[in-house]
Design a protein around this motif. Structure first.
Motif: not given
Length: 239
Positions: A24-28, A33-39, A54-59
């Motif tokens: 994996f090479d995932i950047q950005g 956002p840590r909280r709140g809605g987003a698309v 979905g993995l991008t939101t794990r951190p």
């Protein structure tokens, strides 16, 4: 309400990725956002894209509720899992219910995942984007999160057999900065900007991808404009 199914499913997916020795090479991910809605908006090149997106939101310790075609929810295996993870079924003949569900979820602080091309791009290039993601973000007053995936098509995509062997496939993901969805701007204009941003991220992911085809029989996953043998993208009407 406790998430009884989603975390174990993520754990199973991570175990599978380790078994396959995916690189994996995932950047950005700091842009999530840590909280709140987003698309969350992604290109679509393989059947497992929702997992990698979905993995991008794990951190950020967030979960994504993906909008997916209703037939996935009718499957005897995937259906119960999709419902338990609170993903959103989309009946393309009556999409308004899914749209309203998504807007309500966004307003309650959820991240909703959308593939605005609607179907997998067999050319592995960006198709036209539908404006639903922009309209949802406008109505719910939340940002758009553009991301691009590359390499996922090598595992499992339309028109090709699954290849879940231990091939050490690289998976490259780029997450862009959140984009505003100003209600005063036409949704089509926002969609054009969004598509352009995903295109930039996709090109960055392709440039960063660490391997090239191993020979003439391994060029199917590379777009024609990059020297591969993937089908050329369909020409717009009138061309």
């Amino acid at each position: 309400m406790a998430e009884l199914v989603y975390p174990p499913v993520i754990g199973m997916a991570r175990t599978m990725f380790k078994a396959l020795d995916l690189r994996f090479d995932i950047q950005g991910t700091e842009n999530i956002p840590r909280r709140g809605g987003a698309v969350l908006v992604s290109n679509h090149i393989g059947y497992l894209d929702f997992v990698f997106a979905g993995l991008t939101t794990r951190p950020a310790k967030r979960l994504v509720r993906f909008m997916a075609k209703e037939s996935v929810f009718r499957h005897k295996v995937s259906g119960p899992l999709m419902r338990a993870m609170k993903h959103i079924p989309v009946d393309r003949k009556q999409g308004i219910d899914a749209y309203r569900h998504a807007v309500q979820s966004l307003r309650s602080g959820e991240i909703i995942g959308v593939f605005p091309e609607a179907t997998i791009s067999e050319s592995f290039t960006l198709k036209g984007f539908k404006s639903g993601a922009a309209r949802m973000a406008q109505e719910a007053s939340v940002p758009l999160l553009p991301i691009a995936l590359w390499g996922t098509q090598r595992l499992w995509t339309k028109g090709h057999k699954r290849d879940l062997g231990r091939h050490h496939f690289p998976i490259t993901v780029r997450v862009g900065e959140p984009m505003d969805a100003d209600p005063s701007e036409p949704a089509d204009s926002i969609t054009e900007r969004l598509r352009a941003r995903v295109q930039e991220l996709l090109e960055a992911a392709q440039r960063a991808y660490p391997v090239r085809p191993k020979g003439p029989d391994d060029t199917w996953w590379v777009p024609a404009h990059l020297g591969g043998t993937a089908p050329a993208p369909p020409q717009p009407a009138g061309h």
